[in-house]
Design an enzyme around this catalytic site. Structure first.
Site, short mmCIF file in Angstrom:
data_model
loop_
_atom_site.label_atom_id
_atom_site.label_comp_id
_atom_site.label_asym_id
_atom_site.label_seq_id
_atom_site.Cartn_x
_atom_site.Cartn_y
_atom_site.Cartn_z
N ASN A 64 0.86 -1.19 0.00
CA ASN A 64 0.00 0.00 0.00
C ASN A 64 0.89 1.24 0.00
O ASN A 64 2.12 1.13 -0.03
CB ASN A 64 -0.95 -0.03 1.20
N ASP A 116 -4.75 -5.87 4.58
CA ASP A 116 -5.90 -6.65 5.08
C ASP A 116 -5.96 -8.01 4.39
O ASP A 116 -6.54 -8.95 4.92
CB ASP A 116 -7.21 -5.90 4.82
N LYS A 135 8.38 -17.15 -10.64
CA LYS A 135 7.64 -16.01 -11.21
C LYS A 135 6.48 -16.52 -12.07
O LYS A 135 6.68 -17.40 -12.93
CB LYS A 135 8.60 -15.18 -12.06
N PRO A 169 -3.94 -11.68 9.44
CA PRO A 169 -4.35 -11.55 10.84
C PRO A 169 -4.55 -10.08 11.23
O PRO A 169 -3.87 -9.20 10.69
CB PRO A 169 -3.18 -12.15 11.61
N ASP A 170 -5.47 -9.81 12.14
CA ASP A 170 -5.69 -8.46 12.66
C ASP A 170 -4.73 -8.27 13.86
O ASP A 170 -5.01 -8.72 14.97
CB ASP A 170 -7.15 -8.28 13.09
N ILE A 171 -3.61 -7.61 13.60
CA ILE A 171 -2.54 -7.52 14.61
C ILE A 171 -3.01 -6.75 15.85
O ILE A 171 -2.83 -7.20 16.99
CB ILE A 171 -1.28 -6.84 14.00
N LYS A 196 -14.31 1.10 15.71
CA LYS A 196 -13.05 0.34 15.84
C LYS A 196 -12.55 0.36 17.28
O LYS A 196 -12.08 -0.65 17.80
CB LYS A 196 -12.01 1.00 14.90
N LYS A 226 -12.38 -3.31 19.13
CA LYS A 226 -11.05 -3.86 19.45
C LYS A 226 -10.66 -3.61 20.90
O LYS A 226 -9.61 -4.07 21.34
CB LYS A 226 -9.99 -3.26 18.50
#
Ligand SMILES: Cc1cc2nc3c(=O)[nH]c(=O)nc-3n(C[C@H](O)[C@H](O)[C@H](O)COP(=O)(O)O)c2cc1C
Length: 400
Positions: free
Chosen positions: A209, A277, A287, A303-305, A336, A340
């Site tokens: 990103n 994500d 390749k 995974p959602d760290i 959020k 969390k």
């Protein structure tokens, strides 16, 4: 800050002119003290021209130990908020470690009550010699800071450790030594994540990103300056700040593993990384070749760290997340925060190219008490300091 820059007799002395110039540019007052050997490598005129201050030392024109109404070594020792020796010879390390004071610089080093920071530079054999290492250990035991030399091609033609640290790294260490510690954060062990993650499709291609990691790196620096012991789990290519334990990772899974290994030791977490994500379902060992017609890529969740660490926290451990939102910022961030179970969220408006790679940014802290006064717009280094100050205050209130 009033910085006394000691320059000793190594080839890297020519770089101290650049260091002096940079420190002056950053707004510090800089006075230089040259040893006799140092003055063979760089002239007092260069240094006094760059600093706008007198240069002290052994040059006959300046006159070391000259008769003056002030006692020069004590006067300089008192004047300094910080003493930096860059480059520091093996000889000067040895003198200071053993309390010897045969010249102006070594005498100032004994007399001063200001913090002392060493940036050694020497041949690899000298650097690795047990006598030099023992002297450094002794200086560290006195509370002195050391900016370790890097490795590279040395002036003597050898390749190895002993090269004067980059000027920017020495300046970073100086910033750390000169920054006021913040009650609330002093002594805290803080885990910070920063940068993008990279999810490999094959040995050549990757999904990532637009995060550079600049905000997280500046947060690591600001929390370090506030007196925290920082571990930075870092994706991307940016250099980690001096004095921060840096763990390099590539994928979200690697970032999670590094964070989990550290989380038990930490008092708090600042999760500034832009974690992917999704990742490709499989990473191909070779390749991938072009095929005819449309191609499909199957993505699976990473995974959602932040949620994983927040769920595993022990009492007293705090967690701060980031919400990079492009619309209905506070509403998404509040959801959020609750889902969390975080202590705070810093809400980042990524609309119109702000935040990622941008110079100035605004962050709105959000806690269970609701949105707080926005921090910014500020350049990321100042914004990070504003975040550290804001959070240090919150922690100090909790600790009181
Ligand atoms: C050309 C040359 C380069 C030197 N470079 C270094 C060096 O990089 N590091 C070091 O510790 N000593 C170096 N030395 C040795 C020091 O100059 C010598 O130990 C001197 O006495 C140091 O004095 P000072 O610590 O008072 O500055 C060098 C000597 C010469 C002649």
């Amino acid at each position: 800050m009033q910085i006394l820059l000691g320059i000793t007799g190594g080839v890297a002395a020519y770089k101290s002119a650049d260091l002096a110039r940079l420190l002056v540019h950053q707004g510090h007052r800089v006075r230089c003290v040259l040893t006799e050997a140092g003055a063979r490598f760089i002239t007092p005129l260069t240094l006094s021209s760059l600093t706008g201050e007198p240069c002290y030392g052994a040059n006959p024109d300046l006159g070391e130990w000259r008769a003056q109404p002030v006692v020069e070594h004590i006067d300089l020792a008192r004047w300094a908020d910080l003493v930096v020796v860059a480059p520091a010879t093996a000889d000067m390390l040895g003198k200071a470690a053993n309390g010897l004071a045969p010249d102006l610089l070594s005498t100032v080093l004994l007399a001063t009550r200001a913090p002392i920071l060493w940036a050694p530079a020497m041949n690899t054999g000298m650097w690795e010699h047990p006598a030099v290492q023992a002297n450094l250990a002794r200086l560290r035991s006195f509370g002195h800071g050391v900016v370790e030399p890097g490795a590279g091609l040395l002036a003597c033609g050898e390749e190895g450790a002993g090269k004067l640290a980059d000027i920017a790294v020495i300046a970073d260490a100086i910033q750390c030594h000169g920054s006021p510690r913040l009650p609330g954060l002093t002594g805290q062990r803080v885990l910070i994540t920063a940068g993008p993650t990279r999810e490999d499709l094959d040995p050549v291609r990757t999904l990532t990103n637009r995060s550079t990691g600049a905000m997280g790196v500046e947060l690591a620096r600001a929390f370090r300056d506030a007196g925290a012991a920082v571990t930075l789990v870092l994706g991307g290519d940016l250099a980690a700040p001096w004095g921060v334990e840096a763990l390099r990772v590539r994928s979200a899974q690697e970032m999670l593993a590094a964070c989990q290994a550290q989380w038990g030791l930490a008092d708090g977490l600042v999760a500034a990384a832009a974690v992917a994500d999704q990742r490709p379902e499989a990473t191909l060992p070779e390749k991938a070749k072009k095929t005819a017609g449309p191609e499909q890529l199957v993505l699976v969740r990473t995974p959602d760290i932040l949620a994983t660490l927040a769920a595993a926290r022990r009492p007293g451990q705090w967690t701060i997340g980031f919400a990079a939102e492009s619309e209905r910022h506070l509403e998404h961030a509040a959801a959020k925060l609750r889902s969390k179970g975080l202590d705070a969220i810093l809400v980042n408006d990524v609309q119109a190219g702000r935040a990622f790679g941008a110079q100035a940014n605004t962050l709105t802290p959000l806690t269970a008490a609701g949105p707080q006064t926005p921090l910014g717009p500020l350049p990321k280094d100042q914004l990070a300091r504003a975040v550290a100050q804001w959070w240090a205050q919150q922690l100090a209130t909790r600790q009181a």
